[in-house]
Design a protein around this motif. Structure first.
Motif, PDB file in Angstrom:
ATOM      1  N   LEU A   1       0.844  -1.187   0.000  1.00 64.76           N
ATOM      2  CA  LEU A   1       0.000   0.000   0.000  1.00 64.76           C
ATOM      3  C   LEU A   1       0.886   1.246   0.000  1.00 64.76           C
ATOM      4  N   TRP A   2       0.656   2.141  -0.953  1.00 64.15           N
ATOM      5  CA  TRP A   2       1.415   3.371  -1.080  1.00 64.15           C
ATOM      6  C   TRP A   2       0.468   4.541  -0.889  1.00 64.15           C
ATOM      7  N   LEU A   3       0.776   5.429   0.055  1.00 67.87           N
ATOM      8  CA  LEU A   3      -0.083   6.557   0.400  1.00 67.87           C
ATOM      9  C   LEU A   3       0.536   7.854  -0.102  1.00 67.87           C
ATOM     10  N   SER A   4      -0.291   8.721  -0.703  1.00 69.14           N
ATOM     11  CA  SER A   4       0.169  10.035  -1.146  1.00 69.14           C
ATOM     12  C   SER A   4      -1.001  10.994  -1.113  1.00 69.14           C
ATOM     13  N   GLN A   5      -0.670  12.292  -1.118  1.00 66.23           N
ATOM     14  CA  GLN A   5      -1.692  13.331  -1.211  1.00 66.23           C
ATOM     15  C   GLN A   5      -1.250  14.323  -2.262  1.00 66.23           C
TER      16      GLN A   5
ATOM     17  N   ASN B   1      -4.440   6.590  10.800  1.00 67.41           N
ATOM     18  CA  ASN B   1      -3.771   7.580  11.639  1.00 67.41           C
ATOM     19  C   ASN B   1      -3.347   8.815  10.861  1.00 67.41           C
ATOM     20  N   VAL B   2      -3.007   8.645   9.599  1.00 68.90           N
ATOM     21  CA  VAL B   2      -2.473   9.752   8.806  1.00 68.90           C
ATOM     22  C   VAL B   2      -3.580  10.580   8.159  1.00 68.90           C
ATOM     23  N   VAL B   3      -4.560   9.929   7.574  1.00 69.82           N
ATOM     24  CA  VAL B   3      -5.613  10.630   6.831  1.00 69.82           C
ATOM     25  C   VAL B   3      -6.700  11.087   7.804  1.00 69.82           C
TER      26      VAL B   3
ATOM     27  N   ARG C   1     -14.611   5.539   6.983  1.00 73.78           N
ATOM     28  CA  ARG C   1     -13.950   6.390   6.003  1.00 73.78           C
ATOM     29  C   ARG C   1     -14.713   6.370   4.687  1.00 73.78           C
ATOM     30  N   ARG C   2     -14.756   7.520   4.031  1.00 70.44           N
ATOM     31  CA  ARG C   2     -15.361   7.599   2.699  1.00 70.44           C
ATOM     32  C   ARG C   2     -14.328   7.111   1.695  1.00 70.44           C
ATOM     33  N   VAL C   3     -14.745   6.184   0.855  1.00 73.27           N
ATOM     34  CA  VAL C   3     -13.820   5.562  -0.094  1.00 73.27           C
ATOM     35  C   VAL C   3     -14.309   5.813  -1.517  1.00 73.27           C
TER      36      VAL C   3
END
Length: 129
Positions: free
Chosen positions: A67-71, A86-88, A119-121
């Protein structure tokens, strides 16, 4: 020989009458309500008070199930499922993107996990660029 009684009702005239009444009602009912003008003024924001929305958080699943997370344009980083929560921030949606080689099971489990935690997905099947 006695005449035989029929026990069924002939519906042909009744169907014709219903069709004629339906056509009459459709032509008589006014259509003006469908074209009612809406007089809604656009919102007015004081100068300098409008902040553009934050770019969405994106979780990409690669072929190995990582899993790779970015914004937005930020660099992606490797995360675990629990770390995403925890991050989002809870108020922001998470966009899920899986590569073509990713296993569906990993995608489905992650989507269910995020949904179960409120969470909204959103799901995309192409790059957001």
């Amino acid at each position: 020989m006695q005449p035989q009684l029929r026990s069924t009702i002939d519906l042909t005239p009744l169907i014709g009458l219903l069709l004629a009444m339906t056509a009459l009602v459709l032509t008589v009912v006014p259509v003006n309500e469908a074209f009612a003008p809406l007089e809604i003024e656009p919102p007015v924001y004081p100068v300098g008070s409008f902040e553009p929305p934050q770019p969405p958080w994106r979780v990409t699943i690669n072929a190995q199930g990582q899993l790779w997370l970015s914004q937005g344009e930020s660099r992606s980083r490797l995360v675990e499922e629990a770390e995403i929560l925890n991050v989002v921030p809870a108020s922001e949606p998470i966009v899920l993107h899986a590569s073509a080689e990713a296993r569906y099971e990993v995608f489905a489990v992650l989507a269910a996990y995020l949904d179960a935690n409120g969470r909204r997905v959103a799901v995309v099947n192409e790059d957001l660029h």
